[in-house]
Design a protein around this motif. Structure first.
Motif, PDB file in Angstrom:
ATOM      1  N   LEU A 248       0.722  -1.204  -0.165  1.00  0.00           N
ATOM      2  CA  LEU A 248      -0.007  -0.104   0.080  1.00  0.00           C
ATOM      3  C   LEU A 248       0.807   1.119  -0.110  1.00  0.00           C
ATOM      4  O   LEU A 248       0.404   2.235  -0.727  1.00  0.00           O
ATOM      5  CB  LEU A 248      -0.809   0.178   1.049  1.00  0.00           C
ATOM      6  N   HIS A 249       1.923   1.228   0.674  1.00  0.00           N
ATOM      7  CA  HIS A 249       2.814   2.534   0.827  1.00  0.00           C
ATOM      8  C   HIS A 249       3.489   2.628  -0.618  1.00  0.00           C
ATOM      9  O   HIS A 249       3.784   3.644  -0.719  1.00  0.00           O
ATOM     10  CB  HIS A 249       3.987   2.252   1.807  1.00  0.00           C
ATOM     11  N   LYS A 250       3.944   1.668  -1.327  1.00  0.00           N
ATOM     12  CA  LYS A 250       4.380   1.712  -2.581  1.00  0.00           C
ATOM     13  C   LYS A 250       3.500   2.286  -3.533  1.00  0.00           C
ATOM     14  O   LYS A 250       4.159   3.078  -4.321  1.00  0.00           O
ATOM     15  CB  LYS A 250       5.049   0.297  -3.138  1.00  0.00           C
ATOM     16  N   THR A 251       2.273   1.789  -3.466  1.00  0.00           N
ATOM     17  CA  THR A 251       1.376   1.989  -4.561  1.00  0.00           C
ATOM     18  C   THR A 251       0.514   3.266  -4.376  1.00  0.00           C
ATOM     19  O   THR A 251       0.147   3.947  -5.511  1.00  0.00           O
ATOM     20  CB  THR A 251       0.493   0.856  -5.091  1.00  0.00           C
ATOM     21  N   ARG A 252       0.143   3.302  -2.899  1.00  0.00           N
ATOM     22  CA  ARG A 252      -0.740   4.482  -2.709  1.00  0.00           C
ATOM     23  C   ARG A 252      -0.116   5.150  -1.452  1.00  0.00           C
ATOM     24  O   ARG A 252      -0.668   5.180  -0.483  1.00  0.00           O
ATOM     25  CB  ARG A 252      -2.057   4.081  -2.489  1.00  0.00           C
ATOM     26  N   PRO A 253       0.847   5.913  -1.665  1.00  0.00           N
ATOM     27  CA  PRO A 253       1.802   6.673  -0.583  1.00  0.00           C
ATOM     28  C   PRO A 253       1.058   7.500   0.383  1.00  0.00           C
ATOM     29  O   PRO A 253       1.204   7.781   1.427  1.00  0.00           O
ATOM     30  CB  PRO A 253       3.129   7.095  -1.098  1.00  0.00           C
ATOM     31  N   ASP A 254       0.216   8.494  -0.444  1.00  0.00           N
ATOM     32  CA  ASP A 254      -0.479   9.462   0.116  1.00  0.00           C
ATOM     33  C   ASP A 254      -1.879   8.991   1.022  1.00  0.00           C
ATOM     34  O   ASP A 254      -1.960   9.337   2.223  1.00  0.00           O
ATOM     35  CB  ASP A 254      -1.040  10.386  -0.751  1.00  0.00           C
ATOM     36  N   LEU A 255      -2.372   8.063   0.662  1.00  0.00           N
ATOM     37  CA  LEU A 255      -3.252   7.198   1.320  1.00  0.00           C
ATOM     38  C   LEU A 255      -2.843   6.445   2.396  1.00  0.00           C
ATOM     39  O   LEU A 255      -3.469   6.499   3.525  1.00  0.00           O
ATOM     40  CB  LEU A 255      -4.089   6.063   0.486  1.00  0.00           C
ATOM     41  N   PHE A 256      -1.515   5.707   2.290  1.00  0.00           N
ATOM     42  CA  PHE A 256      -0.869   5.174   3.489  1.00  0.00           C
ATOM     43  C   PHE A 256      -0.540   6.306   4.694  1.00  0.00           C
ATOM     44  O   PHE A 256      -0.661   5.890   5.682  1.00  0.00           O
ATOM     45  CB  PHE A 256       0.315   4.484   2.758  1.00  0.00           C
ATOM     46  N   ALA A 257      -0.084   7.353   4.265  1.00  0.00           N
ATOM     47  CA  ALA A 257       0.347   8.331   5.144  1.00  0.00           C
ATOM     48  C   ALA A 257      -0.988   8.876   5.825  1.00  0.00           C
ATOM     49  O   ALA A 257      -0.724   9.071   7.169  1.00  0.00           O
ATOM     50  CB  ALA A 257       0.988   9.673   4.395  1.00  0.00           C
ATOM     51  N   GLU A 258      -2.164   8.921   5.279  1.00  0.00           N
ATOM     52  CA  GLU A 258      -3.260   9.456   5.986  1.00  0.00           C
ATOM     53  C   GLU A 258      -3.719   8.299   6.995  1.00  0.00           C
ATOM     54  O   GLU A 258      -4.005   8.613   8.097  1.00  0.00           O
ATOM     55  CB  GLU A 258      -4.352   9.567   4.946  1.00  0.00           C
ATOM     56  N   LEU A 259      -3.601   7.000   6.793  1.00  0.00           N
ATOM     57  CA  LEU A 259      -3.749   6.250   7.529  1.00  0.00           C
ATOM     58  C   LEU A 259      -2.992   5.809   8.594  1.00  0.00           C
ATOM     59  O   LEU A 259      -3.084   5.553   9.850  1.00  0.00           O
ATOM     60  CB  LEU A 259      -4.013   4.777   6.703  1.00  0.00           C
ATOM     61  N   VAL A 260      -1.768   6.212   8.691  1.00  0.00           N
ATOM     62  CA  VAL A 260      -0.682   6.185   9.573  1.00  0.00           C
ATOM     63  C   VAL A 260      -0.956   7.327  10.673  1.00  0.00           C
ATOM     64  O   VAL A 260      -0.999   7.114  11.807  1.00  0.00           O
ATOM     65  CB  VAL A 260       0.761   6.494   8.913  1.00  0.00           C
ATOM     66  N   ASP A 261      -1.510   8.389  10.175  1.00  0.00           N
ATOM     67  CA  ASP A 261      -1.836   9.612  11.012  1.00  0.00           C
ATOM     68  C   ASP A 261      -2.981   9.272  11.924  1.00  0.00           C
ATOM     69  O   ASP A 261      -3.134   9.404  13.099  1.00  0.00           O
ATOM     70  CB  ASP A 261      -1.950  10.790  10.313  1.00  0.00           C
ATOM     71  N   TYR A 262      -4.099   8.618  11.316  1.00  0.00           N
ATOM     72  CA  TYR A 262      -5.311   8.224  11.952  1.00  0.00           C
ATOM     73  C   TYR A 262      -4.968   7.126  12.669  1.00  0.00           C
ATOM     74  O   TYR A 262      -5.444   7.272  13.969  1.00  0.00           O
ATOM     75  CB  TYR A 262      -6.379   7.863  10.761  1.00  0.00           C
ATOM     76  N   TYR A 263      -4.312   5.784  12.463  1.00  0.00           N
ATOM     77  CA  TYR A 263      -4.385   4.801  13.291  1.00  0.00           C
ATOM     78  C   TYR A 263      -3.322   4.863  14.119  1.00  0.00           C
ATOM     79  O   TYR A 263      -2.971   4.267  15.180  1.00  0.00           O
ATOM     80  CB  TYR A 263      -4.124   3.609  12.607  1.00  0.00           C
TER      81      TYR A 263
END
Length: 273
Positions: A248-263
């Motif tokens: 997920l980090h490789k293919t959708r880094p912006d989405l991954f970053a949002e989820l890191v901040d949320y969780y």
């Protein structure tokens, strides 16, 4: 002060006292309970990612599981006999989502209904011609807004056993529970430190991209079921985040970053690349 006013104030005082007891002292006492060795064995056997957690993370997970099992009612359906293994396996996965959130343990949830395998429900469906029809649906799980989660134990076991395939019915349905805390299950849960503007932009762009790829039948790191609607997108994104974080980090880094901040965690540390 008249008698009626005095009685009202006493009732309010008792209510406040009970609230403080339940939200602070009761929770504190539950968190301090000794976590049974048999429960640790269940997590070790049924949840492979448990071994990758740090000692501090395991301790927090134990406390959250204690609270979850003390507060939520479990019901076996279609003849399923409930066991500690079932309860702990479900609670362990559900509480991973709360590991660093420092928030109440699914405050809207009251009960978990567990079927031995996938279950069928009849639903009214709007057909393409606009008419209503009763259709039979085979489900692995459901999250309801009235305080219930329904799960298939067979699929709970499968999802926990392979914690790297991006499919996990417990993570999926409990992501819906978090989403619903905003008052509407729409892919936008109450945010802690994310920017709502950034969240909306990133999720909208990634949702549209997944829909486009699904329509063209292109390969996607996320299950294409996430293209159904924004609520399902958030739930599927959560499954992928916890089970396939490197991809997920490789293919959708912006989405991954949002989820890191949320969780408030990065599951890459639990998975080998």
């Amino acid at each position: 002060m008249d008698t009626a006013s005095l009685i009202f104030l006493l009732i309010c005082a008792v209510g406040v006292g009970l609230f403080i007891y339940q939200t602070f002292w009761r929770d504190k006492l539950i968190r301090r309970r000794r976590f049974p060795l048999s429960w640790k064995e269940t997590l070790t056997n049924n949840l492979p990612v448990y071994a990758a957690l740090s000692p501090a993370e395991r301790d927090r997970l134990h406390q959250l599981i204690q609270l979850f099992l003390a507060e939520k009612d479990f019901y076996g359906c279609a003849g399923l006999e409930l066991t500690d293994e079932i309860r702990v396996t479900i609670a362990g996965q559900a509480c991973l989502l709360l590991l660093n959130q420092n928030s109440p343990v699914y405050p809207s949830l009251m009960s978990v209904l567990v079927y031995p395998a996938g279950f069928r429900v009849d639903r009214e469906t709007v057909l393409d011609n606009g008419t209503l029809a009763q259709q039979d649906h085979h489900l692995l799980g459901e999250s309801w807004s009235n305080g219930k989660v329904i799960l298939s134990w067979d699929d709970v076991e499968k999802g926990a056993a392979d914690f790297s395939d991006g499919h996990n019915v417990v993570l999926h349905e409990f992501a819906h529970q978090l989403d619903g805390l905003s008052g509407s299950t729409n892919g936008a849960p109450p945010l802690h430190r994310n920017s709502y503007q950034s969240w909306a932009r990133v999720f909208s762009e990634n949702f549209d991209d997944l829909r486009s790829r699904a329509f063209r039948d292109q390969a996607t790191v996320m299950d294409q079921y996430g293209a159904t609607n924004p609520a399902e997108f958030f739930a599927v994104a959560t499954e992928t985040f916890f089970e396939r974080p490197h991809a997920l980090h490789k293919t959708r880094p912006d989405l991954f970053a949002e989820l890191v901040d949320y969780y408030r965690l990065d599951p890459r540390q639990w998975h080998q690349d």
